[in-house]
Write a protein that holds these residues in place. Structure first.
Motif, short mmCIF file in Angstrom:
data_model
loop_
_atom_site.label_atom_id
_atom_site.label_comp_id
_atom_site.label_asym_id
_atom_site.label_seq_id
_atom_site.Cartn_x
_atom_site.Cartn_y
_atom_site.Cartn_z
N ASP A 228 4.45 -9.11 9.74
CA ASP A 228 5.13 -8.08 8.64
C ASP A 228 4.57 -7.07 8.22
O ASP A 228 3.11 -6.96 7.31
N PHE A 229 5.21 -6.18 7.13
CA PHE A 229 5.00 -5.51 6.43
C PHE A 229 4.07 -6.39 5.84
O PHE A 229 3.07 -5.39 4.84
N ASN A 230 4.87 -6.97 5.63
CA ASN A 230 4.13 -7.77 3.40
C ASN A 230 3.15 -8.41 3.35
O ASN A 230 2.01 -8.07 3.30
N ASP A 231 2.11 -8.34 5.02
CA ASP A 231 0.69 -8.97 5.33
C ASP A 231 0.15 -7.84 5.76
O ASP A 231 -1.05 -7.98 5.64
N CYS A 232 0.53 -6.58 5.73
CA CYS A 232 -0.25 -5.48 5.97
C CYS A 232 -0.35 -4.82 4.82
O CYS A 232 -0.98 -3.10 5.28
N THR A 233 -0.11 -5.04 3.38
CA THR A 233 0.02 -3.41 3.03
C THR A 233 -0.88 -3.15 2.14
O THR A 233 -2.18 -3.86 2.23
N MET A 234 -1.48 -1.62 2.21
CA MET A 234 -2.21 -1.50 1.88
C MET A 234 -2.84 -1.86 0.03
O MET A 234 -3.99 -0.82 0.53
N GLU A 235 -1.91 -1.44 -0.41
CA GLU A 235 -2.44 -1.57 -1.83
C GLU A 235 -1.52 -3.26 -2.55
O GLU A 235 -0.46 -2.76 -2.46
N ARG A 236 -1.68 -3.41 -3.09
CA ARG A 236 -1.36 -4.73 -4.04
C ARG A 236 -2.11 -5.06 -5.06
O ARG A 236 -3.46 -5.41 -5.51
N GLY A 237 -1.68 -4.70 -6.54
CA GLY A 237 -1.74 -5.55 -7.92
C GLY A 237 -0.72 -5.81 -8.55
O GLY A 237 0.06 -5.82 -8.72
N VAL A 238 -1.67 -6.56 -9.98
CA VAL A 238 -0.83 -6.78 -11.36
C VAL A 238 -1.93 -6.24 -12.22
O VAL A 238 -2.46 -6.18 -12.11
N PHE A 239 -0.59 -5.82 -13.72
CA PHE A 239 -1.87 -4.94 -14.69
C PHE A 239 -1.57 -5.43 -15.55
O PHE A 239 0.47 -5.60 -15.78
N VAL A 240 -1.77 -5.41 -16.97
CA VAL A 240 -0.36 -5.26 -18.86
C VAL A 240 -0.79 -3.90 -19.12
O VAL A 240 -1.19 -3.12 -19.00
N GLY A 241 0.76 -3.92 -19.07
CA GLY A 241 1.12 -1.69 -19.40
C GLY A 241 2.30 -1.89 -19.32
O GLY A 241 3.33 -2.44 -18.11
N SER A 242 3.20 -0.43 -19.17
CA SER A 242 4.63 -0.20 -18.97
C SER A 242 4.87 1.04 -18.84
O SER A 242 3.27 1.91 -18.54
N GLY A 243 4.94 1.20 -17.58
CA GLY A 243 5.79 2.38 -17.37
C GLY A 243 5.67 2.49 -15.92
O GLY A 243 5.69 1.95 -15.02
N GLU A 244 6.44 3.72 -15.47
CA GLU A 244 6.35 4.05 -13.76
C GLU A 244 4.33 4.01 -13.39
O GLU A 244 3.99 4.78 -13.92
N GLN A 245 4.85 4.38 -12.65
CA GLN A 245 3.80 4.79 -11.14
C GLN A 245 4.04 6.04 -10.42
O GLN A 245 5.01 6.05 -9.68
N HIS A 246 3.55 7.04 -10.21
CA HIS A 246 3.73 7.56 -9.17
C HIS A 246 2.28 7.62 -8.59
O HIS A 246 0.70 7.85 -8.41
N LYS A 247 2.36 7.04 -6.53
CA LYS A 247 1.43 7.26 -5.88
C LYS A 247 1.12 8.42 -5.09
O LYS A 247 2.07 8.98 -4.73
N LEU A 248 0.50 9.08 -4.39
CA LEU A 248 -0.26 10.01 -4.16
C LEU A 248 -1.09 9.68 -2.43
O LEU A 248 -2.02 9.10 -3.05
N VAL A 249 -0.62 9.74 -1.72
CA VAL A 249 -1.14 9.14 0.18
C VAL A 249 -1.97 9.82 0.98
O VAL A 249 -0.99 11.46 0.55
N HIS A 250 -3.05 10.63 1.09
CA HIS A 250 -3.23 11.18 1.84
C HIS A 250 -4.27 10.93 2.98
O HIS A 250 -4.87 10.11 2.94
N ILE A 251 -4.22 10.46 4.55
CA ILE A 251 -5.11 10.21 5.52
C ILE A 251 -6.00 11.40 6.78
O ILE A 251 -4.05 12.39 6.90
N THR A 252 -6.45 11.79 6.61
CA THR A 252 -6.99 12.57 7.98
C THR A 252 -7.93 12.01 8.90
O THR A 252 -8.57 11.03 8.31
N MET A 253 -7.36 12.25 10.02
CA MET A 253 -8.18 11.46 11.26
C MET A 253 -8.14 12.73 12.52
O MET A 253 -6.74 13.05 12.56
N ALA A 254 -9.90 12.90 12.89
CA ALA A 254 -9.63 13.98 13.98
C ALA A 254 -10.34 13.11 14.49
O ALA A 254 -12.22 12.61 14.11
N GLU A 255 -10.63 13.57 15.90
CA GLU A 255 -11.31 13.59 17.84
C GLU A 255 -12.13 14.37 16.79
O GLU A 255 -12.56 15.99 16.93
N ILE A 256 -14.10 13.76 17.60
CA ILE A 256 -15.20 14.70 17.27
C ILE A 256 -16.10 14.22 18.22
O ILE A 256 -16.03 13.45 19.26
#
Length: 256
Positions: A228-256
């Motif tokens: 399912d989705f959990n086996d395919c997550t593109m990013e997973r991490g742990v860190f020391v700290g607090s505060g909100e996270q803001h994520k931006l993702v951009h993908i392009t795919m084109a035939e050449i």
């Protein structure tokens, strides 16, 4: 074979500095017969310790850590791939017949399926019929679910995004003992990642896009596979700290 160029970039910003950041990434193409990797590259910043391996499902992994304090974390991959017909000849691992917390089916879902298909003759054809019927029962709606939404919850509320349509079909197939798996990857154009499924019929894995109601011939770049989705997550991490996270993702795919 068709040749495609792809780029993938994720940028994560934190409201305050974090440190001791450990991460695991799945952002490189899956290595299999129908997609040949002609060129690939990736970057991670900040990071001083990077390693590569594969997970249980054969997905390419990048993992590492950085101790220095930082307020942003960026990773990117790019490359060129050759894509042919989206088929895999392989007997299924029995794990793909078993439900997960995200892919359990309830009585309502099973009743819905039984009123449409029997899965007695052609599994692929019946799966496509089920997908078409699901679009009469569910609608696509952005931001209507989260990554924790289960198939039962999405089916009950009657709306979701690509991962939800995939989870619902997986749940119903597994309730019938049919081997199937969740796929994440890229499709031509610009935007974010996409999700679809593969279903096994007599030792052959066929790809179906439940969101777009189609049998996938090619043009889909597979990044990861799993239960399912959990086996395919593109990013997973742990860190020391607090505060909100803001994520931006951009993908392009084109035939050449």
């Amino acid at each position: 074979m068709k040749k495609y160029q792809y780029t993938y970039q994720t940028s994560i910003t934190f409201d305050s500095k974090v440190s001791d950041h450990h991460f695991k990434l799945r952002c490189l193409p899956y290595r299999c017969g129908f997609q040949k990797i002609e060129k690939e590259d990736f970057t991670v910043s900040p990071c001083k310790n990077i390693m590569r391996s594969t997970d249980f499902f054969g997905n390419e992994l990048i993992y590492g850590s950085t101790c220095e304090p930082h307020k942003s974390f960026t990773f990117a991959s790019c490359g060129i791939v050759l894509l042919s017909q989206h088929l895999v000849v392989e007997e299924p691992n029995e794990i793909f017949r078993l439900p997960t917390l995200l892919t359990e089916a309830n009585e309502e879902m099973i009743k819905f399926s039984d009123g449409i298909v029997s899965f007695e003759n052609n599994i692929v054809k019946d799966t496509l019929s089920l997908v078409n019927a699901l679009h009469e029962r569910m609608k696509y709606e952005s931001c209507s679910t989260t990554i924790k939404t289960s198939a039962i919850e999405a089916f009950t509320q009657g709306k979701g995004v690509c991962q939800d349509f995939s989870h619902v079909i997986l749940a119903i197939l597994r309730s019938k003992g049919i081997a199937c798996r969740y796929i994440s990857g890229f499709i031509p154009g610009e935007g974010e990642s996409h999700a679809w499924i593969e279903v096994n019929d007599n030792g052959i894995w066929y790809a179906i896009d439940p969101t777009r109601s189609l049998l996938i011939e090619s043009d889909y770049l597979k990044i990861a596979q799993g239960r399912d989705f959990n086996d395919c997550t593109m990013e997973r991490g742990v860190f020391v700290g607090s505060g909100e996270q803001h994520k931006l993702v951009h993908i392009t795919m084109a035939e050449i």
